[in-house]
Design an enzyme around this catalytic site. Structure first.
Site, short mmCIF file in Angstrom:
data_model
loop_
_atom_site.label_atom_id
_atom_site.label_comp_id
_atom_site.label_asym_id
_atom_site.label_seq_id
_atom_site.Cartn_x
_atom_site.Cartn_y
_atom_site.Cartn_z
N HIS A 1 23.44 51.46 69.34
CA HIS A 1 23.03 51.21 70.72
C HIS A 1 21.71 51.89 71.08
CE1 HIS A 1 24.98 55.17 71.68
NE2 HIS A 1 24.02 55.21 72.57
N ASP B 1 29.26 50.43 66.57
CA ASP B 1 28.07 51.12 67.06
C ASP B 1 27.58 52.11 66.00
OD1 ASP B 1 26.05 52.13 68.61
OD2 ASP B 1 27.36 53.22 70.00
N SER C 1 23.56 60.75 71.50
CA SER C 1 23.91 59.51 70.82
C SER C 1 23.39 59.51 69.38
CB SER C 1 23.32 58.30 71.55
OG SER C 1 23.96 58.11 72.77
#
Length: 400
Positions: free
Chosen positions: A192, A240, A344
């Site tokens: 992502h 992801d 992330s």
């Protein structure tokens, strides 16, 4: 059926007697004496009443027997074989379909998961907070939020596989996300972070820094490509995971070293009650200031079913199939410790006999360290086949 065949034989015999010429395949072989005969298939036999020869009766529907003579017009005397011929041996090609799962690759770079800087495995960071507390008494939130919400500053060299990804605009780099070194050419991260608005970030705009404790320091390497998992869909949370390929090979040092990928045997391991560690330079709180130094937090693994129940309440379209076994969840029930924005792509780590393994990739959560909502990570073990393919089994630099 048997009597139909007998009647058929009678009819054939009548036709033969009437025309004095046999027009059918009923054989009357010549033998040494009246009782011996040769049955179909070349077997030796003896002439018997059809009723007294079960083997011939059993095959009447498939073929006519050898008739020795007739006892009157209704009772054929047939050649009854002394032994039943075994059925012909046929060979059939059989395709064996294995029901076993295909063997997963074992991807180990020599020396992976080792921290060359001496660190007490039970205490890390300036505060001396335990990173591996007893499983029966997991850490409680102190109320403050540090990391990666709720953590502490890591010791320099504690996590030599950490990578910081920067996006360059007009030559100026801005911190974008994190990743973990898995070989001298590849960085593991989250999909992502690189697919935005339907477009993949251009590799030439990206740079990776390694070996740095402070976010603006470390050795910088250009990016050759970013490979996003083919089943990742933007605005959904599934698959992801991504791999960054560097243009230049990393030089491993005390401050730069790869983390180990999971063993194939761990694919179905729920990691129940295990304590895992996340690290990164992300926000110190939801929408809060970003950390300028590498921080870490230790949290317990949360069962997938419990995690699914929590996120089901949100009814989010990005989780149409709920939390599946391709995720790992971790966090304190009361909240207070979690990965956050900017973390992330970073690793969720587990130590096994002093060797560190990346078991998850920071993916998403509900805000940061929110009570009742553990952080959610892409489970690395679910993607070993894909990682092996993309990295050509880490370019053959594999040891078992």
């Amino acid at each position: 059926m048997t009597w139909i065949c007998v009647i058929t034989l009678f009819a054939l015999a009548s036709a033969t007697l009437g025309n004095k010429v046999s027009r059918v395949g009923v054989l009357f072989p010549k033998t040494r004496n009246d009782n011996e005969c040769t049955a179909r298939g070349g077997l030796k036999g003896s002439c018997k009443s059809l009723i007294d020869c079960p083997s011939v009766l059993a095959t009447l529907k498939d073929s006519f027997p050898v008739v020795c003579s007739w006892n009157g017009r209704f009772q054929p005397i047939v050649c009854c074989p002394d032994a039943i011929a075994p059925p012909p041996v046929t060979t059939t090609a059989v395709t064996v379909i294995s029901t076993k799962e295909p063997k997963l690759p074992r991807l180990h770079i020599s020396g992976c998961g080792k921290r060359k800087v001496k660190i007490d495995i039970t205490t890390v960071g300036r505060s001396g907070s335990p990173i591996l507390p007893p499983i029966s008494t997991p850490q409680n939130s102190t109320g403050g939020r540090g990391i990666i919400a709720g953590g502490v500053e890591a010791k320099i060299g504690a996590w030599p596989w950490m990578a910081a990804v920067f996006v360059k605009n007009f030559g100026i780099g801005r911190f974008h996300c994190a990743g973990s070194i898995i070989s001298n050419k590849y960085i593991l991260s989250a999909a992502h972070a690189f697919l935005i608005g339907g477009r993949k970030l251009t590799p030439t705009r990206l740079a990776v820094r390694v070996g740095g404790h402070y976010i603006k320091r470390g050795q910088e390497y250009p990016v050759k490509d970013v490979i996003i998992h083919p089943h990742y869909v933007e605005k959904e949370n599934y698959n992801d995971i991504a791999i960054i390929e560097l243009k230049e090979e990393l030089n491993f040092t005390d401050l730069v070293n790869p983390i180990c990928l999971p063993d194939p045997e761990t694919v179905t391991d729920p990691l129940k009650d295990r304590i895992v560690t996340a690290a990164g330079w992300g926000d110190l709180d939801f929408s809060g200031p970003r950390s300028q130094v590498l921080r870490e937090v230790s949290i317990p693994v949360v069962p997938v079913d419990k995690c699914d129940q929590a996120y089901e309440k949100l009814n989010t379209p990005s989780l149409k199939n709920g939390i599946t076994n391709n995720f790992l969840c971790a966090g304190l029930e009361e909240g207070g410790k979690d990965a956050c924005q900017g973390d992330s792509g970073g690793p969720l780590m587990l130590v096994n006999n002093t060797r560190w393994i990346v078991v998850g990739v920071v993916s998403f959560g509900h805000k940061c360290a929110e009570e009742g909502y553990p952080g959610v990570y892409s489970r690395v073990a679910s993607y070993l086949d894909w990682i092996a393919k993309v990295t050509n089994s880490l370019d053959h630099a594999v040891t078992n």
